[in-house]
Design a protein around this motif. Structure first.
Motif, PDB file in Angstrom:
ATOM      1  N   GLU A 265       0.203  -1.051  -0.084  1.00  0.00           N
ATOM      2  CA  GLU A 265       0.230   0.008  -0.034  1.00  0.00           C
ATOM      3  C   GLU A 265       0.452   1.891   0.151  1.00  0.00           C
ATOM      4  O   GLU A 265       0.675   2.535  -0.835  1.00  0.00           O
ATOM      5  CB  GLU A 265      -0.527   0.018   1.337  1.00  0.00           C
ATOM      6  CG  GLU A 265      -2.644  -1.242   1.395  1.00  0.00           C
ATOM      7  CD  GLU A 265      -3.424  -0.219  -0.018  1.00  0.00           C
ATOM      8  OE1 GLU A 265      -4.049   1.166   1.106  1.00  0.00           O
ATOM      9  OE2 GLU A 265      -3.558  -0.718  -1.016  1.00  0.00           O
ATOM     10  N   TRP A 266       2.069   1.462   1.117  1.00  0.00           N
ATOM     11  CA  TRP A 266       2.801   2.196   1.335  1.00  0.00           C
ATOM     12  C   TRP A 266       3.710   2.739   0.154  1.00  0.00           C
ATOM     13  O   TRP A 266       5.154   3.588   0.585  1.00  0.00           O
ATOM     14  CB  TRP A 266       3.033   2.543   2.515  1.00  0.00           C
ATOM     15  CG  TRP A 266       1.998   2.683   3.328  1.00  0.00           C
ATOM     16  CD1 TRP A 266       1.061   1.174   3.873  1.00  0.00           C
ATOM     17  CD2 TRP A 266       0.587   4.293   3.090  1.00  0.00           C
ATOM     18  NE1 TRP A 266      -0.532   1.863   4.564  1.00  0.00           N
ATOM     19  CE2 TRP A 266       0.124   3.350   4.118  1.00  0.00           C
ATOM     20  CE3 TRP A 266       1.059   5.673   3.182  1.00  0.00           C
ATOM     21  CZ2 TRP A 266      -1.761   3.851   4.286  1.00  0.00           C
ATOM     22  CZ3 TRP A 266       0.128   6.579   2.967  1.00  0.00           C
ATOM     23  CH2 TRP A 266      -1.062   5.832   4.303  1.00  0.00           C
TER      24      TRP A 266
ATOM     25  N   ILE B 130       0.756  10.773  -0.011  1.00  0.00           N
ATOM     26  CA  ILE B 130      -0.446  10.269   1.651  1.00  0.00           C
ATOM     27  C   ILE B 130      -2.314  10.601   1.736  1.00  0.00           C
ATOM     28  O   ILE B 130      -2.236   9.333   1.619  1.00  0.00           O
ATOM     29  CB  ILE B 130       0.481  11.139   3.282  1.00  0.00           C
ATOM     30  CG1 ILE B 130       1.618  10.394   3.147  1.00  0.00           C
ATOM     31  CG2 ILE B 130      -0.557  10.582   4.237  1.00  0.00           C
ATOM     32  CD1 ILE B 130       2.422  11.102   4.122  1.00  0.00           C
ATOM     33  N   THR B 131      -2.434  11.560   0.776  1.00  0.00           N
ATOM     34  CA  THR B 131      -3.393  11.691   1.205  1.00  0.00           C
ATOM     35  C   THR B 131      -4.928  10.468   0.731  1.00  0.00           C
ATOM     36  O   THR B 131      -5.811  10.061   0.669  1.00  0.00           O
ATOM     37  CB  THR B 131      -3.838  13.029   0.883  1.00  0.00           C
ATOM     38  OG1 THR B 131      -3.409  13.795   1.401  1.00  0.00           O
ATOM     39  CG2 THR B 131      -5.931  13.622   0.959  1.00  0.00           C
ATOM     40  N   ARG B 133      -3.203   7.593  -0.525  1.00  0.00           N
ATOM     41  CA  ARG B 133      -3.928   6.147  -0.079  1.00  0.00           C
ATOM     42  C   ARG B 133      -4.428   5.783   0.920  1.00  0.00           C
ATOM     43  O   ARG B 133      -4.612   4.955   1.943  1.00  0.00           O
ATOM     44  CB  ARG B 133      -2.301   5.827   0.403  1.00  0.00           C
ATOM     45  CG  ARG B 133      -1.508   5.434  -0.469  1.00  0.00           C
ATOM     46  CD  ARG B 133      -1.075   4.984  -1.901  1.00  0.00           C
ATOM     47  NE  ARG B 133      -0.447   5.258  -2.511  1.00  0.00           N
ATOM     48  CZ  ARG B 133      -0.274   4.196  -3.819  1.00  0.00           C
ATOM     49  NH1 ARG B 133      -1.042   2.919  -3.670  1.00  0.00           N
ATOM     50  NH2 ARG B 133       0.004   5.002  -4.861  1.00  0.00           N
ATOM     51  N   TRP B 134      -4.094   6.570   2.579  1.00  0.00           N
ATOM     52  CA  TRP B 134      -4.588   7.268   3.223  1.00  0.00           C
ATOM     53  C   TRP B 134      -6.750   6.661   3.291  1.00  0.00           C
ATOM     54  O   TRP B 134      -7.443   7.628   3.606  1.00  0.00           O
ATOM     55  CB  TRP B 134      -4.195   8.300   4.437  1.00  0.00           C
ATOM     56  CG  TRP B 134      -4.529   7.839   6.255  1.00  0.00           C
ATOM     57  CD1 TRP B 134      -5.223   6.675   6.470  1.00  0.00           C
ATOM     58  CD2 TRP B 134      -3.888   8.389   6.570  1.00  0.00           C
ATOM     59  NE1 TRP B 134      -5.217   6.278   7.760  1.00  0.00           N
ATOM     60  CE2 TRP B 134      -3.828   7.572   8.273  1.00  0.00           C
ATOM     61  CE3 TRP B 134      -2.973   9.442   7.295  1.00  0.00           C
ATOM     62  CZ2 TRP B 134      -3.584   8.199   9.933  1.00  0.00           C
ATOM     63  CZ3 TRP B 134      -2.828   9.774   8.401  1.00  0.00           C
ATOM     64  CH2 TRP B 134      -3.257   9.675   9.306  1.00  0.00           C
ATOM     65  N   TYR B 135      -7.445   5.728   2.642  1.00  0.00           N
ATOM     66  CA  TYR B 135      -8.467   5.950   2.515  1.00  0.00           C
ATOM     67  C   TYR B 135      -9.432   6.369   3.630  1.00  0.00           C
ATOM     68  O   TYR B 135     -10.042   7.518   3.877  1.00  0.00           O
ATOM     69  CB  TYR B 135      -8.925   5.189   1.605  1.00  0.00           C
ATOM     70  CG  TYR B 135     -10.579   5.567   1.246  1.00  0.00           C
ATOM     71  CD1 TYR B 135     -10.517   5.264  -0.590  1.00  0.00           C
ATOM     72  CD2 TYR B 135     -11.020   4.823   1.951  1.00  0.00           C
ATOM     73  CE1 TYR B 135     -11.637   5.633  -0.772  1.00  0.00           C
ATOM     74  CE2 TYR B 135     -12.657   4.791   1.373  1.00  0.00           C
ATOM     75  CZ  TYR B 135     -12.852   4.990   0.024  1.00  0.00           C
ATOM     76  OH  TYR B 135     -13.917   5.500  -0.392  1.00  0.00           O
ATOM     77  N   PHE B 137      -9.018   7.580   6.502  1.00  0.00           N
ATOM     78  CA  PHE B 137      -9.139   8.621   6.585  1.00  0.00           C
ATOM     79  C   PHE B 137      -9.453   9.981   5.751  1.00  0.00           C
ATOM     80  O   PHE B 137     -10.596  10.696   6.300  1.00  0.00           O
ATOM     81  CB  PHE B 137      -7.823   9.161   7.819  1.00  0.00           C
ATOM     82  CG  PHE B 137      -7.449  10.228   8.423  1.00  0.00           C
ATOM     83  CD1 PHE B 137      -8.500  10.281   9.532  1.00  0.00           C
ATOM     84  CD2 PHE B 137      -6.838  11.312   7.881  1.00  0.00           C
ATOM     85  CE1 PHE B 137      -7.993  11.558  10.200  1.00  0.00           C
ATOM     86  CE2 PHE B 137      -6.806  12.446   8.828  1.00  0.00           C
ATOM     87  CZ  PHE B 137      -7.490  12.468  10.022  1.00  0.00           C
ATOM     88  N   THR B 138      -8.645   9.943   4.948  1.00  0.00           N
ATOM     89  CA  THR B 138      -8.913  11.085   4.226  1.00  0.00           C
ATOM     90  C   THR B 138     -10.414  11.021   2.802  1.00  0.00           C
ATOM     91  O   THR B 138     -10.498  11.967   2.187  1.00  0.00           O
ATOM     92  CB  THR B 138      -7.836  11.533   3.628  1.00  0.00           C
ATOM     93  OG1 THR B 138      -7.066  10.251   2.934  1.00  0.00           O
ATOM     94  CG2 THR B 138      -6.595  11.725   4.183  1.00  0.00           C
TER      95      THR B 138
END
Ligand SMILES: Nc1ncnc2c1ncn2[C@@H]1O[C@H](COP(=O)(O)OP(=O)(O)OP(=O)(O)O)[C@@H](O)[C@H]1O
Ligand SMILES: [Mg+2]
Lengths: 295, 318, 251
Positions: A265-266, B130-131, B133-135, B137-138
């Protein structure tokens, strides 16, 4: 984690590193010799991928011929971009900023032209004949095509080293890097050299794009992903340092390959983390020689 | 003589302010009101950006980071805490933008020129990644919808005037800054950085200061944008957003304080006129950028002024 | 008289090249002195170390009784040292007035004010104008600095240093590139400035008329080392200096 897992990841990281190196070395070459920052370098990579696709699928060419067509096509377009546009802003006040903007406009134009010609859907290319299988040695299985890429990358790195270290043009290029006036004083035809260097660099980018096409799908957004990765490579390696680009690509390729396997994912965030760490500890580039600090 | 230009500036100010204040009177269309709000907010963003580039000579390709930070502070606050938390979100965004720009700034002002640009781009893209990927939360690629400003601000007209006043205030503050000793110092940093230390001033700290200021106002523009659009999206953080704000500045002219504001207006109107007809908007702005860089590097306002000076001297020589 | 600047065994090398070779001397407060030496002798490099632009490899620099070795240029400027450059260094797009006013503002710790327009800083403006007047640049106060003639740009560079009200002023080849007439004017000007602003002044110069015309003390650098130090008369008759440097000129 067993040994063969590590070996596979190492090798796949090496493949990625080779492709990154091919792209980043072009970027760093234009910057090192010509002091031009080509923001659109990734777009030439993408063009290379599309040219290879076109040659193979529409004209039924051989893959290796296609890779050559990609390199030459990207090189010629690169030379045209330099000749028609970039050279008009050399020597202008605050040239650096305008270079970035001009090459940024290339990105926008090239990306949209590619969309017009080839559409937005994914294109894919088969691996060339003879490189579709894989070989297994010591319990590690590896696609032969990846090995071919690594081999080609090594060949080009050695060739580049030979040109830079052992031939007169190479030495002139290194000695006078970043200094167009000095080049001129040495009797070098500066405008022609700049165009040529630009052509070589974009050809390297286009060639890398063609080589990568069978591994990744070909999309109009490919250029932007690649430029950012190669920017990270160049930041890590130190801008304008040929070997820095090589080591930077290696580091990023390997880190990325393991990241993809461990935290898929990262993975793309991991590249940036590497860069930030490098910046904190050595802002002028991990592999750049120490320079005299300006006040 | 200096007092004279003061007065002229003030008058110009009032005219522009009045024109925007009269937009709701002139048109009842919600769409046109939104267009005017966009011009105001992008104008603020562009003016703030130009304090970095045009004034101080730091070409950042990552100001979208702070624009997005402002927007996401508001959006996520509303999404996770509650609709009443719009204004605290705005405040949080501003505070975060100062902290983050200080931290990032300390890292990246150590390099200059192209390297600086590359690093700003990298940090901007990092935030975007980050925004994206961070499903959970964002909201990832879906962004956040239904961001309605609380209470009376929920009324479109009221919110428009709210924006107008804040934008005017912010631009006025930056204008004061650009006319102040620190503004001159920033211009000096661009023109001849190696002389600045020998006047007893620090180049790095000057750069850091303006980086923080510029980022703060970018965040303000972003957070107000969240309320104007009632939604946020990862595109606000994407590097093309940084590119767009650069184009606005080049279009209007980076040598003038108000140039970028005018550039924002022109580009947004152009986008409105053309956008509907062409799917090749990037190609359009690519060509516009190319024309500006190659042929009109001083921007519309700059070239216009140069033309006026030429005409004046032509008339005088008659 | 007090000693304002003291160098102790200063050393600096670029790679293998020794550019400052254990240089020690002290400068008395209120002195007007010159540093001479052939091209590449290390004169500018010495200034660069004194002003904090370069860090010496070894040695110590004392300024007004304080060890300033390793301090940054800004810190040293704040302690009262001003400098003008061999290659003129000004802010080309700013007006002539603005160039000097920036220095005056910095001296008054007003350079970081961010709200009041710069022209409302009355004292700094008046001071800047007074400096321009004494340099004879006041009529060009509103022109952008890049429009000035070369000689005037050099003066402006000096004007910026004066705006800092320095105790010690370092000038690097103030008359370089000037016509003989301009030289004469600049020479007179330097002496006048020195008196008017109560300066300790050190200048690097190749023009011997200027050096021997106004300096009280002359120091000779050769290959990075201090070859001789003394009054103009002593230097003129120093056989080492004559053979090493002045040779053709005076022998
Ligand atoms: N940053 C540097 N890096 C490497 N070498 C340098 C550097 N600065 C100066 N040098 C070298 O140091 C030597 C002394 O230079 P410096 O500028 O101090 O001489 P100078 O006495 O001021 O000469 P001039 O009269 O020509 O101004 C020269 O050989 C020069 O090439
Ligand atoms: Mg010198």
């Amino acid at each position: 984690m067993d040994v063969s897992f590590i070996a596979v990841q190492l090798l796949s990281g090496l493949t990625m590193a080779t492709l990154l190196f091919l792209v980043a070395s072009g970027l760093t070459l234009i910057f090192g010799v010509g002091n031009v920052f080509n923001f659109a370098h990734g777009s030439f990579y993408m063009l290379g991928a599309y040219l290879a696709y076109q040659t193979v699928s529409a004209w039924h060419g051989n893959f290796w011929v296609a890779a050559l067509v990609a390199a030459i096509g990207a090189g010629i377009l690169g030379m045209m971009a330099e000749f028609l546009f970039l050279r008009r802003i050399y020597g202008r006040a605050e040239e650096g900023g305008f270079q970035i903007l001009l090459t940024y406009s290339f990105i926008l134009v090239i990306d949209d032209l590619v969309k017009m010609i080839w559409g937005t859907e994914y294109k894919s290319l088969l691996r060339p004949a003879g490189f579709q299988g894989s070989i297994t040695a010591a319990g590690v299985t590896m696609p032969t095509y990846n090995l071919a890429i690594i081999g080609i990358g090594l060949l080009i790195a050695v060739l580049a080293w030979w040109i830079l270290a052992r031939t007169r043009p190479g030495r002139v290029a290194r000695a006078t890097a970043l200094d167009r006036e000095m080049l001129g004083a040495m009797g070098v035809n500066v405008p022609r050299t700049m165009t040529l260097v630009f052509g070589i660099a974009t050809a390297l980018g286009g060639f890398a794009g063609a080589l990568a096409a069978p591994l990744r799908s070909v999309t109009p957004g490919a250029g932007i992903e690649v430029i950012i990765d190669s920017l990270i490579v160049v930041v890590i390696g130190g801008m304008g340092h040929f070997w820095g680009a090589w080591l930077g690509a290696l580091l990023l390729g390997e880190v990325n390959s393991f990241a993809v396997a461990i935290v898929p994912e990262w993975a793309s965030v991991v590249s940036y983390v590497v860069m930030v760490l490098c910046l904190i500890f050595k802002p002028e580039g991990l592999f750049a020689p120490r320079q005299v600090r300006k006040a | 003589m200096e007092r004279d230009t003061d007065l002229k500036q003030a008058v110009l100010w009032l005219v522009v302010f009045a024109a925007f204040a009269l937009v709701p009177v002139a048109t009842a269309s919600k769409y046109h009101l939104l267009l005017a709000a966009h011009i105001l907010l992008w104008g603020l963003f562009a003016v703030a950006f130009n304090m970095l580039w045009g004034v101080t000579g730091m070409l950042s390709f990552g100001q979208a980071l702070y624009f997005g930070l402002g927007a996401y502070s508001v959006g996520l606050m509303v999404k996770h805490v509650g609709p009443g938390w719009f204004l605290p979100g705005l405040g949080l965004g501003l505070v975060c933008s100062v902290i983050l720009s200080l931290a990032v700034g300390l890292l990246i002002i150590r390099v200059s020129g192209v390297f600086f640009t590359v690093l700003t781009l990298a940090f901007g893209q990092l935030a975007w990644q980050i925004t994206f990927r961070w499903y959970h939360f964002t909201g990832g690629d879906d962004g956040v919808q239904g961001i309605i400003p609380p209470g009376i601000l929920g009324n479109g007209l009221v919110y428009y005037y709210f924006i107008l006043i804040l934008v005017a205030l912010a631009i006025w503050l930056m204008h004061r800054l650009s006319q102040s000793p620190m503004g001159v110092l920033l211009r000096c940093v661009r023109q001849n950085p190696s002389r600045v230390p020998f006047l007893g001033q620090s180049v790095r700290f000057s750069q850091l200061r303006i980086y923080v200021v510029s980022s703060f106002f970018a965040a303000l523009a972003g957070s107000l944008m969240a309320g104007a659009d009632n939604s946020i999206h990862t595109d606000m953080l994407y590097w093309t957003t940084s590119g767009e704000v650069i184009l606005m500045s080049v279009l209007g002219g980076i040598g003038q304080f108000f140039g970028p504001f005018i550039g924002a207006g022109v580009l947004i109107v152009l986008q409105d006129v053309m956008g509907a007809k062409t799917e090749y908007w990037p190609l359009m702005i690519g060509i516009v950028m190319m024309v500006m860089v190659l042929l009109l590097p001083r921007g519309l306002v700059g070239e216009f002024q140069a033309l006026r000076v030429r005409l004046k001297s032509l008339v005088a020589s008659r | 008289m007090e000693c304002i600047l003291k160098l102790d065994g200063l050393e600096k090398a670029f790679g293998g090249l020794r550019v400052t070779a254990s240089v020690s001397f002290s400068v008395k407060e209120g002195e007007l002195s010159a540093i001479i030496g052939p091209n590449g002798a290390g004169k500018t490099t010495l200034f660069n170390q004194i002003t904090g632009h370069l860090l010496p490899d070894r040695g110590k620099i004392t300024f007004v009784g304080e060890d300033i070795t390793g301090l940054s240029p800004q810190q040293i400027v704040k302690r009262g040292m001003g400098r003008a450059f061999q290659i003129t260094s000004i802010f080309p797009e700013e007006t002539v007035l603005e160039n000097v006013r920036m220095a005056c503002l910095s001296r008054r710790d007003e350079a970081l004010s961010y709200f009041r327009p710069v022209h409302r800083f009355k004292e700094a403006t008046d001071q800047a104008f007074a400096i321009l007047e004494s340099l004879g640049l006041h009529q060009q106060a509103d022109r952008p600095a890049f429009e000035l003639a070369h000689g005037d740009q050099k003066l402006l560079d000096i004007g910026m240093a004066l705006g800092l009200e320095p105790k010690l002023l370092l000038l690097d080849e103030p008359t370089a590139g000037m016509s003989p007439d301009e030289r004469q004017l600049t020479r007179d000007l330097i002496r006048r400035m020195w008196k008017e602003f109560n300066l300790t002044l050190i200048f690097i110069e190749h023009d011997m008329d200027t050096v021997f015309g106004i300096a009280q003390t002359v120091r000779v650098l050769q290959l990075g080392a201090l070859l001789a130090e003394g009054t103009p008369d002593q230097i003129r008759s120093n056989p080492q200096v004559i053979t090493a440097y002045l040779g053709e000129d005076l022998a």
